[in-house]
Design an enzyme around this catalytic site. Structure first.
Site, short mmCIF file in Angstrom:
data_model
loop_
_atom_site.label_atom_id
_atom_site.label_comp_id
_atom_site.label_asym_id
_atom_site.label_seq_id
_atom_site.Cartn_x
_atom_site.Cartn_y
_atom_site.Cartn_z
N GLU A 234 -4.85 -36.15 2.35
CA GLU A 234 -5.68 -35.28 3.17
C GLU A 234 -7.08 -35.09 2.55
O GLU A 234 -7.20 -34.66 1.40
CB GLU A 234 -4.99 -33.93 3.37
N THR A 276 -6.79 -36.61 11.14
CA THR A 276 -5.61 -37.16 10.46
C THR A 276 -4.83 -38.10 11.39
O THR A 276 -4.41 -39.19 10.99
CB THR A 276 -4.63 -36.05 10.02
N HIS A 391 -6.77 -29.47 2.44
CA HIS A 391 -7.36 -29.36 3.78
C HIS A 391 -8.40 -28.27 3.80
O HIS A 391 -8.22 -27.23 3.18
CB HIS A 391 -6.25 -29.06 4.81
N ASP A 450 -7.67 -39.89 4.51
CA ASP A 450 -7.67 -39.97 5.96
C ASP A 450 -9.06 -39.86 6.59
O ASP A 450 -9.37 -40.50 7.58
CB ASP A 450 -6.67 -38.97 6.59
N HIS A 451 -9.92 -39.02 6.00
CA HIS A 451 -11.28 -38.83 6.54
C HIS A 451 -12.06 -38.01 5.52
O HIS A 451 -11.52 -37.66 4.48
CB HIS A 451 -11.24 -38.12 7.90
#
Ligand code: GP9
Ligand code: MN
Length: 602
Positions: A234, A276, A391, A450-451
């Site tokens: 994450e 995600t 996150h 993921d990003h």
């Protein structure tokens, strides 16, 4: 006038739309005014008594739209689109993020209401649009038709030229008109033809064949029949890998693992608004996610040729482990469609206040509990493990801090380091447990970011950590996330090929010794000997070995110097076609026709 002015000020100052050139200012002002005339003009149909109430209501509504975008922009540097409204079911879980984004001083966005209510109380008729602009209804209808036509055609022209950058779309047609256009696109995409014509596939295949490279035969099957664990890290970005903060490594375990793995240092995330879930989509399909909304939500019943589905044919048991509500991102519907056999979600974990933080179960507890399931899996298995602690807004109890926070004016950035460090520790636990269970030696481990984790709005402070200015060139590089592939018994190395999440599926198929056959994939094997570095991001930015195309600017890949735009043109065009064709497959659900087509060919 107040709505108009407010929209302009907020758009230029907050949305960083870079409205710099005079014609852009005029365009933005003109299109916003057009929209306001259109909507406020509707008031002429109302009884005078209702007109002021209608204008007040409209102003409040537009203020809400504006403010919702201000809040969203703070973290996502993007504009809200209509399909995202279907994500509102996710709102409950998003609350930790939203609270961190709403500021007390935002009250300023609503101050003008005082003035408006005062003017209304004075019973002034300065809002009587009818007197100012229109003497008759015909005038209004005519103006509206003209404005609507201009907005929709302009939006269409921009789309036709494969304009994937929403910022630029909003900059040209204005924020509110963007929603008129978005509504038009929304109804259009929902009404895509049920039939496909032969031409659809041949154009796509022609495009893909032009850029297809053969996978590396020396790597074919080197992980044959092994288990595969794919870990979604994450919000982990590349800039923390191998780096230190106050003399301490930020990702000590990942650094150690990289020494013994293949590490892709120029690997880009290609996600859109589905974050995600978009990354999962890319990894499992080698298709791009959509430019609007989350494909997991908007196209969950489509036909796909996903990796888990293929692996099933090779005897794999496919599962996902993620300690969030199973309906989040509509995963409980999308996973079976992609060929996953089982989803271990929120209700499969023991979650309490003690072992939770931020979005839920802490990563270390999550990994430990997940291992109880993994050790019982039928082999070979393919498992996707989705971490969560790192996150936004990066909350973590002090006792779990394994590294000090950074010291800057951005609390978000400061907190990011301890949460990344914590996720790194969770991966250490995962590997230890896999070793204990005797699974490590026959499991290929794949880990990807993921990003992004740190949004552009924190770049000023991030520049302090990086100790360099973040110009356009650095900004592009900040779209890199780690990709680690660990294959037991193979030493690995650091590879610098420019790549993206789209390339993972063809790479895994080759490593697992599964021939590509009829798969339609937009990515290419990362180990291919003929590989030419290429990555297109969802906003149309293209990175290649020669140059970078970003925001209508062309940069030299080696040194970031600005070069003539024409030099980027072939790569920009390729990137635009990639996104266009991939979108077409999804919007038209083209895989439904692919099998028939193959049968016909045979
Ligand atoms: C939600 C988790 C986080 O289950 O995957 O999603 P994100 O906000 O990063 O898209
Ligand atoms: Mn995420």
């Amino acid at each position: 006038m107040i709505t108009w002015l407010k929209t302009f000020v907020v758009s230029t100052l907050i949305f960083q739309l870079h409205i710099a050139r005079i014609f852009e200012v005029l365009f933005f002002l003109g299109s916003t005014l057009g929209f306001l005339i259109m909507t406020y003009g509707l008031g002429i149909y109302l009884n005078v008594k209702w007109q002021n109430r209608y204008y007040l209501f409209l102003h409040c509504l537009l203020t809400i739209i504006l403010y919702a975008n201000v809040v969203y922009y703070r973290e996502f540097t993007d504009i809200i689109t209509l399909p995202m409204l279907s994500m509102s079911a996710n709102m409950g879980d998003l609350s930790t993020s939203i609270f961190a984004l709403v500021k007390w001083y935002d009250i300023i966005y609503f101050f003008d209401l005082i003035l408006i209510v005062y003017l209304l109380m004075k019973k002034t008729n300065c809002f009587n649009v009818q007197k100012i602009f229109f003497q008759q209804t015909k005038g209004y209808v005519f103006t509206t038709i003209i404005i609507m036509t201009i907005v929709i055609s302009l939006g269409n022209v921009l789309e036709k030229t494969h304009f994937f950058n929403r910022d630029q779309l909003v900059r040209t047609i204005g924020l509110y008109s963007f929603y008129v256009y978005d509504m038009f696109v929304h109804t259009q995409t929902n009404a895509q033809p049920v039939f496909s014509n032969e031409d659809d596939w041949s154009r796509i295949e022609k495009h893909l064949n032009e850029y297809r490279v053969s996978p590396n035969p020396d790597m074919f099957g080197i992980a044959k029949d092994m288990n595969v664990i794919v870990v979604s890290l994450e919000s982990v970005e590349s800039f923390v890998i191998g780096e230190t903060l106050y003399g301490e490594e930020i990702t000590p375990f990942l650094n150690e693992l990289i020494d013994d793995s293949f590490y892709f240092e120029n690997f880009y995330y290609q996600t859109g608004q589905g974050k995600t879930s978009d990354a999962e989509f890319l990894i499992n399909n080698s298709l791009y996610p959509l430019g609007r909304g989350a494909v997991f939500l908007t196209h969950d019943t489509n036909e796909y040729q996903a990796l888990p589905e293929t692996l099933s044919q090779y005897g794999y048991f496919n599962s996902v482990l993620h300690a969030n509500d199973k309906t989040f991102y509509n995963r409980d519907v999308m996973y079976p469609n992609l060929g996953y056999d089982k989803y271990f979600s929120f209700s499969d974990y023991n979650i309490s206040i003690r072992n939770s933080v931020g979005w839920g179960l802490k990563d270390i507890d999550f990994v430990e509990q997940s291992m109880n399931y993994i050790t019982k899996f039928h082999e070979p298995f393919y498992s996707t493990i989705i971490t969560l602690t790192n996150h936004f807004p990066f909350h973590l109890d002090e006792e779990d801090h394994l590294i000090e926070p950074f010291d800057s004016e951005s609390i978000i950035l400061n907190q990011y380091f301890p949460t990344v460090r914590y996720t790194d520790e969770a991966i250490r636990v995962l590997v230890e447990k896999l070793k204990e269970a005797g699974l490590y030696e026959n499991t290929m481990l794949v880990m990807y970011g993921d990003h992004y984790g740190i949004a552009n709005t924190h770049y000023e402070q991030l520049a302090r950590f990086l100790d360099k200015e973040i110009d356009l060139y650095e900004e592009v590089k900040l779209n890199r996330v780690p990709l680690i592939i660990h294959i037991p018994g193979i030493k690995g190395e650091v590879l610098d090929t420019i790549s993206g999440q789209i390339d993972v599926m063809p790479t895994l198929l080759n490593l697992l010794g599964i021939p590509e056959r009829d798969h339609t994939m937009f990515g290419n094997d990362l180990f291919s000997k003929d590989r030419k570095g290429f990555a297109v991001l969802r906003n149309g930015t293209v990175v290649t070995e020669e140059n970078i195309f970003i925001n209508e600017t062309c940069l030299n890949y080696k040194n970031g110097e600005k070069i003539p735009l024409e030099l980027c043109e072939p790569n920009r065009e390729r990137g635009a076609w990639e996104l266009y064709f991939s979108d077409k497959i999804i919007y038209r659900d083209l895989f439904r026709f692919k099998e028939n087509r193959l049968l016909v060919k045979e």
